[in-house]
Scaffold this motif. Structure first.
Motif, PDB file in Angstrom:
ATOM      1  N   LYS A   2       0.835  -1.191   0.000  1.00 56.56           N
ATOM      2  CA  LYS A   2       0.000   0.000   0.000  1.00 56.56           C
ATOM      3  C   LYS A   2       0.877   1.250   0.000  1.00 56.56           C
ATOM      4  N   VAL A   3       0.564   2.166  -0.890  1.00 58.03           N
ATOM      5  CA  VAL A   3       1.310   3.419  -1.010  1.00 58.03           C
ATOM      6  C   VAL A   3       0.755   4.432  -0.017  1.00 58.03           C
ATOM      7  N   ASP A   4       1.641   5.159   0.656  1.00 52.05           N
ATOM      8  CA  ASP A   4       1.243   6.200   1.587  1.00 52.05           C
ATOM      9  C   ASP A   4       0.881   7.461   0.798  1.00 52.05           C
ATOM     10  N   VAL A   5      -0.415   7.708   0.635  1.00 50.64           N
ATOM     11  CA  VAL A   5      -0.845   8.858  -0.159  1.00 50.64           C
ATOM     12  C   VAL A   5      -0.522  10.182   0.527  1.00 50.64           C
ATOM     13  N   GLN A   6      -0.305  10.153   1.836  1.00 54.45           N
ATOM     14  CA  GLN A   6      -0.017  11.383   2.574  1.00 54.45           C
ATOM     15  C   GLN A   6       1.261  12.061   2.088  1.00 54.45           C
ATOM     16  N   LYS A   7       2.179  11.284   1.524  1.00 50.81           N
ATOM     17  CA  LYS A   7       3.440  11.883   1.056  1.00 50.81           C
ATOM     18  C   LYS A   7       3.237  12.824  -0.134  1.00 50.81           C
ATOM     19  N   TYR A   8       2.062  12.743  -0.783  1.00 52.75           N
ATOM     20  CA  TYR A   8       1.762  13.613  -1.920  1.00 52.75           C
ATOM     21  C   TYR A   8       1.047  14.894  -1.498  1.00 52.75           C
ATOM     22  N   LEU A   9       0.675  14.970  -0.227  1.00 49.13           N
ATOM     23  CA  LEU A   9      -0.128  16.092   0.254  1.00 49.13           C
ATOM     24  C   LEU A   9       0.719  17.140   0.954  1.00 49.13           C
ATOM     25  N   PRO A  10       0.290  18.368   0.966  1.00 45.92           N
ATOM     26  CA  PRO A  10      -0.871  18.921   0.280  1.00 45.92           C
ATOM     27  C   PRO A  10      -0.589  19.108  -1.210  1.00 45.92           C
ATOM     28  N   LEU A  11      -1.646  19.082  -1.996  1.00 54.51           N
ATOM     29  CA  LEU A  11      -1.514  19.297  -3.432  1.00 54.51           C
ATOM     30  C   LEU A  11      -1.484  20.789  -3.736  1.00 54.51           C
ATOM     31  N   SER A  12      -0.739  21.156  -4.742  1.00 48.56           N
ATOM     32  CA  SER A  12      -0.774  22.547  -5.208  1.00 48.56           C
ATOM     33  C   SER A  12      -2.141  22.784  -5.863  1.00 48.56           C
ATOM     34  N   PRO A  13      -2.568  24.041  -5.961  1.00 48.19           N
ATOM     35  CA  PRO A  13      -3.847  24.309  -6.638  1.00 48.19           C
ATOM     36  C   PRO A  13      -3.891  23.740  -8.059  1.00 48.19           C
ATOM     37  N   ALA A  14      -2.806  23.873  -8.801  1.00 49.03           N
ATOM     38  CA  ALA A  14      -2.800  23.363 -10.176  1.00 49.03           C
ATOM     39  C   ALA A  14      -2.969  21.848 -10.200  1.00 49.03           C
ATOM     40  N   THR A  15      -2.241  21.152  -9.341  1.00 50.84           N
ATOM     41  CA  THR A  15      -2.342  19.693  -9.295  1.00 50.84           C
ATOM     42  C   THR A  15      -3.738  19.266  -8.871  1.00 50.84           C
ATOM     43  N   LEU A  16      -4.290  19.930  -7.885  1.00 52.88           N
ATOM     44  CA  LEU A  16      -5.650  19.624  -7.440  1.00 52.88           C
ATOM     45  C   LEU A  16      -6.631  19.770  -8.594  1.00 52.88           C
ATOM     46  N   HIS A  17      -6.542  20.866  -9.331  1.00 62.18           N
ATOM     47  CA  HIS A  17      -7.481  21.108 -10.424  1.00 62.18           C
ATOM     48  C   HIS A  17      -7.282  20.137 -11.589  1.00 62.18           C
ATOM     49  N   VAL A  18      -6.048  19.744 -11.865  1.00 57.30           N
ATOM     50  CA  VAL A  18      -5.808  18.755 -12.918  1.00 57.30           C
ATOM     51  C   VAL A  18      -6.442  17.417 -12.531  1.00 57.30           C
ATOM     52  N   PRO A  48      -1.170  26.758 -20.246  1.00 62.12           N
ATOM     53  CA  PRO A  48      -0.560  25.570 -20.832  1.00 62.12           C
ATOM     54  C   PRO A  48       0.788  25.202 -20.217  1.00 62.12           C
ATOM     55  N   GLY A  49       1.610  26.176 -19.876  1.00 63.84           N
ATOM     56  CA  GLY A  49       2.912  25.862 -19.271  1.00 63.84           C
ATOM     57  C   GLY A  49       2.746  25.177 -17.926  1.00 63.84           C
ATOM     58  N   THR A  50       1.891  25.741 -17.089  1.00 59.33           N
ATOM     59  CA  THR A  50       1.621  25.147 -15.774  1.00 59.33           C
ATOM     60  C   THR A  50       0.985  23.778 -15.929  1.00 59.33           C
ATOM     61  N   LEU A  51       0.053  23.660 -16.859  1.00 60.92           N
ATOM     62  CA  LEU A  51      -0.627  22.385 -17.078  1.00 60.92           C
ATOM     63  C   LEU A  51       0.367  21.299 -17.458  1.00 60.92           C
ATOM     64  N   TYR A  52       1.179  21.546 -18.467  1.00 63.14           N
ATOM     65  CA  TYR A  52       2.074  20.488 -18.951  1.00 63.14           C
ATOM     66  C   TYR A  52       3.218  20.205 -17.977  1.00 63.14           C
ATOM     67  N   ASP A  53       3.657  21.201 -17.215  1.00 64.42           N
ATOM     68  CA  ASP A  53       4.632  20.926 -16.149  1.00 64.42           C
ATOM     69  C   ASP A  53       4.023  19.984 -15.118  1.00 64.42           C
ATOM     70  N   ASN A  54       2.772  20.258 -14.741  1.00 67.06           N
ATOM     71  CA  ASN A  54       2.089  19.412 -13.769  1.00 67.06           C
ATOM     72  C   ASN A  54       1.829  18.020 -14.325  1.00 67.06           C
ATOM     73  N   LEU A  55       1.390  17.933 -15.564  1.00 62.92           N
ATOM     74  CA  LEU A  55       1.140  16.616 -16.155  1.00 62.92           C
ATOM     75  C   LEU A  55       2.413  15.775 -16.195  1.00 62.92           C
ATOM     76  N   LYS A  56       3.534  16.409 -16.508  1.00 61.25           N
ATOM     77  CA  LYS A  56       4.812  15.694 -16.537  1.00 61.25           C
ATOM     78  C   LYS A  56       5.121  15.104 -15.162  1.00 61.25           C
ATOM     79  N   LYS A  57       4.944  15.905 -14.105  1.00 59.30           N
ATOM     80  CA  LYS A  57       5.195  15.437 -12.737  1.00 59.30           C
ATOM     81  C   LYS A  57       4.194  14.359 -12.331  1.00 59.30           C
ATOM     82  N   LEU A  58       2.928  14.549 -12.681  1.00 59.94           N
ATOM     83  CA  LEU A  58       1.895  13.581 -12.323  1.00 59.94           C
ATOM     84  C   LEU A  58       2.096  12.252 -13.045  1.00 59.94           C
TER      85      LEU A  58
END
Length: 115
Positions: A2-18, A48-58
């Motif tokens: 089981k992966v600890d999802v807490q390590k990803y939190l808190p999400l940035s607004p951009a990541t949350l919205h994506v 678009p820059g913020t979106l694709y940076d976030n998608l790359k990380k996600l």
């Protein structure tokens, strides 16, 4: 394992919205931008820059998957979907934010009573 999802939190607004945008189904980049704006009532617009940076990380973190690679020959766009891990992280973030809002509302009520 089981992966600890807490390590990803808190999400940035951009990541949350994506992640929120993709929770409704598979979308291409422009569709994600439109859905984020729609879900926020126009209050949040991701560029678009913020979106694709976030998608790359996600994508690298396994929270999002690419479901269709871009194909210049057919004109098909890259499309993305939320991964199972992404759903778990989004649910944990929503729960965390619910707690923050409960605390904020309680604090506001107490402050108003003192006034």
């Amino acid at each position: 394992m089981k992966v600890d999802v807490q390590k990803y939190l808190p999400l940035s607004p951009a990541t949350l919205h994506v992640l929120l945008a993709l929770s409704g189904g598979e979308l291409h980049g422009y569709g994600i931008m439109l859905e984020a704006a729609r879900q926020s009532g126009g209050q949040y617009k991701i560029g678009p820059g913020t979106l694709y940076d976030n998608l790359k990380k996600l994508l690298a973190a396994g929270l999002v998957e690419e479901s269709q690679p871009e194909n210049p020959e057919t004109g098909a766009r890259r499309t993305f979907r939320i991964a199972t891990l992404g759903h778990s992280v989004l649910a944990a973030e929503v729960e965390r934010l619910s707690g923050v809002l409960r605390h904020a509302r309680r604090s506001i009520r107490l402050a108003e009573r003192r006034s």
